[in-house]
Write a protein that holds these residues in place. Sequence first.
Motif, PDB file in Angstrom:
ATOM      1  N   CYS A 147       0.886  -0.261   1.482  1.00 22.17           N
ATOM      2  CA  CYS A 147       1.751  -1.070   0.879  1.00 22.17           C
ATOM      3  C   CYS A 147       3.144  -0.227   0.851  1.00 22.17           C
ATOM      4  O   CYS A 147       3.227   0.505   0.139  1.00 22.17           O
ATOM      5  CB  CYS A 147       1.305  -1.363  -0.805  1.00 22.17           C
ATOM      6  SG  CYS A 147       2.379  -2.288  -1.487  1.00 22.17           S
ATOM      7  N   GLN A 202      -0.627   9.543  -9.040  1.00 24.97           N
ATOM      8  CA  GLN A 202      -1.722   8.395  -8.891  1.00 24.97           C
ATOM      9  C   GLN A 202      -2.058   7.833 -10.392  1.00 24.97           C
ATOM     10  O   GLN A 202      -2.017   8.326 -11.545  1.00 24.97           O
ATOM     11  CB  GLN A 202      -3.086   9.059  -8.667  1.00 24.97           C
ATOM     12  CG  GLN A 202      -4.365   8.390  -8.363  1.00 24.97           C
ATOM     13  CD  GLN A 202      -5.605   8.991  -7.767  1.00 24.97           C
ATOM     14  OE1 GLN A 202      -5.280   9.871  -7.135  1.00 24.97           O
ATOM     15  NE2 GLN A 202      -6.658   8.257  -7.843  1.00 24.97           N
ATOM     16  N   LEU A 248      -4.770   3.898  -7.438  1.00 27.12           N
ATOM     17  CA  LEU A 248      -3.665   3.683  -6.516  1.00 27.12           C
ATOM     18  C   LEU A 248      -2.650   4.896  -6.594  1.00 27.12           C
ATOM     19  O   LEU A 248      -2.369   5.571  -7.588  1.00 27.12           O
ATOM     20  CB  LEU A 248      -3.022   2.445  -7.068  1.00 27.12           C
ATOM     21  CG  LEU A 248      -1.389   2.182  -6.232  1.00 27.12           C
ATOM     22  CD1 LEU A 248      -1.960   1.789  -5.024  1.00 27.12           C
ATOM     23  CD2 LEU A 248      -0.913   0.844  -6.889  1.00 27.12           C
ATOM     24  N   MET A 293      -4.178  -3.663  -7.376  1.00 30.04           N
ATOM     25  CA  MET A 293      -4.479  -2.581  -6.276  1.00 30.04           C
ATOM     26  C   MET A 293      -4.789  -1.282  -6.739  1.00 30.04           C
ATOM     27  O   MET A 293      -5.440  -0.609  -6.290  1.00 30.04           O
ATOM     28  CB  MET A 293      -3.011  -2.206  -5.604  1.00 30.04           C
ATOM     29  CG  MET A 293      -2.718  -3.470  -4.464  1.00 30.04           C
ATOM     30  SD  MET A 293      -1.431  -2.779  -3.637  1.00 30.04           S
ATOM     31  CE  MET A 293       0.147  -3.026  -4.555  1.00 30.04           C
ATOM     32  N   ARG A 294      -4.686  -1.073  -8.342  1.00 27.74           N
ATOM     33  CA  ARG A 294      -5.007  -0.066  -8.938  1.00 27.74           C
ATOM     34  C   ARG A 294      -6.685   0.242  -9.179  1.00 27.74           C
ATOM     35  O   ARG A 294      -7.051   1.382  -9.325  1.00 27.74           O
ATOM     36  CB  ARG A 294      -4.499   0.048 -10.305  1.00 27.74           C
ATOM     37  CG  ARG A 294      -3.149   0.613 -10.234  1.00 27.74           C
ATOM     38  CD  ARG A 294      -2.001   0.568 -11.427  1.00 27.74           C
ATOM     39  NE  ARG A 294      -2.954   0.611 -12.775  1.00 27.74           N
ATOM     40  CZ  ARG A 294      -2.459   0.317 -14.013  1.00 27.74           C
ATOM     41  NH1 ARG A 294      -1.210  -0.474 -13.937  1.00 27.74           N
ATOM     42  NH2 ARG A 294      -3.240   0.363 -14.829  1.00 27.74           N
ATOM     43  N   HIS A 336      -8.352  -0.490  -6.389  1.00 23.27           N
ATOM     44  CA  HIS A 336      -8.930  -0.325  -5.142  1.00 23.27           C
ATOM     45  C   HIS A 336      -9.078   1.124  -4.624  1.00 23.27           C
ATOM     46  O   HIS A 336      -8.183   1.921  -5.022  1.00 23.27           O
ATOM     47  CB  HIS A 336      -7.995  -0.850  -4.105  1.00 23.27           C
ATOM     48  CG  HIS A 336      -8.486  -1.283  -2.734  1.00 23.27           C
ATOM     49  ND1 HIS A 336      -8.706  -0.140  -1.832  1.00 23.27           N
ATOM     50  CD2 HIS A 336      -8.724  -2.526  -2.336  1.00 23.27           C
ATOM     51  CE1 HIS A 336      -9.287  -0.574  -0.739  1.00 23.27           C
ATOM     52  NE2 HIS A 336      -9.245  -1.937  -0.673  1.00 23.27           N
ATOM     53  N   ALA A 346      -6.101   2.738  -1.555  1.00 25.85           N
ATOM     54  CA  ALA A 346      -4.870   2.026  -1.602  1.00 25.85           C
ATOM     55  C   ALA A 346      -3.615   3.163  -1.802  1.00 25.85           C
ATOM     56  O   ALA A 346      -3.678   3.830  -2.519  1.00 25.85           O
ATOM     57  CB  ALA A 346      -4.831   0.752  -2.651  1.00 25.85           C
ATOM     58  N   THR A 390       4.046  -1.952 -11.944  1.00 23.45           N
ATOM     59  CA  THR A 390       2.752  -1.766 -11.082  1.00 23.45           C
ATOM     60  C   THR A 390       1.949  -0.673 -11.705  1.00 23.45           C
ATOM     61  O   THR A 390       0.627  -0.316 -11.875  1.00 23.45           O
ATOM     62  CB  THR A 390       2.896  -1.628  -9.680  1.00 23.45           C
ATOM     63  OG1 THR A 390       3.508  -3.014  -9.132  1.00 23.45           O
ATOM     64  CG2 THR A 390       1.440  -1.423  -9.085  1.00 23.45           C
TER      65      THR A 390
END
Length: 256
Positions: free
Chosen positions: A209, A8, A12, A237-238, A240, A243, A223
Motif C-alpha cells: 500500500c 507496526q 500492519l 489491513m491491520r 492482514h 501488509a 488507519t
Amino acid sequence: MALLKTLQKDSLVFQIYDTRAEGGRQAASDGAEVIRDLLAKQEWVNIVFAAAPSQNDTLAALLAEPGIDWSRVRAFHMDEYVGFGRECPQSFGFYLYEHIFGKLPFGEVHYLNGAAADPEAECERYAGLLSTYPTDIVFLGIGENAHIAFNDPWIADLNDPKKVKLVPLDEVCRQQQVHDGCFPTLADVPTHAFTLTVPSLVGAKHLFCTVPCATKAEAVYRTAMEEISADTPATAMRRHPHAVMYCDGDSGAKLL
C-alpha cells in the motif's frame, strides 16, 4: 534510501520514507521480490492494481524490476467509474494501460468494463474472474477519507459477501479526484463506480500500500490509531498478516 521510521499496528507495518519516490521504489522492490518468489512456486501470479497518482512511483519502479516472467502474471484492476470505457483518459483502465498494462508483457489483462450496458452483470462477470483466479498480490493506496478502492466509510462493509459491487461516491472521495488533477471541478467527477469490496482486497496473500502526499496524513494516522471498523475502511489491513504501508514524510507526518 532514507527510512525515517517503521512502526507496526496490529499486523500492519508502516514504513515512512523521506520522499514519495523512495517509498514507491521500496514498495516496488518488495512487491517484485514476492512476485519472483511466487512464480518459483506456482504457474501463475494474479495481481490487482490500483489506479491513482499515488501509485505513479511504485508502478514506474516496478517496470524496471528484473527477473520477472510477466507472461505468467494475470493483471486486474480494482475499481472503475460507471459509464467510463477504458478509452476515456479519466478512466482507471486508461491510467493502468498507460502506466503498466501497456508496458509489460502480461500473460493476461482483465479490465473492468465501466461502460458495460448492464453494470450489475459486469460486477458478476468480474467477480467470477476473481473467484477463478484468486488474488495473490494487491498494489493499492488509501483515500483522503481512508477508503480502499471505492469502499468509502459510509458504504464499506468489512464482511461484504460480494467480491465486486456498484457504489455511490461520497463528496470527500470525489473531491480527492479534483485534488489529484484527474478532473477540473467536483461537478465533473462521476457519482458512481464499480469497486472490489474490502474482503476482495484483504483476501489477497500480500498487500503493498503506497500512500504519499500531505493530503493523506490524517487518513494514515486514522488507519494506525482508530479502531478497526468500516468507519475507517483502511483499518481492515491491520488484520492482514502480510501488509505494508509505504508513506512519505508528508503522509506519515502525524506518525513521526
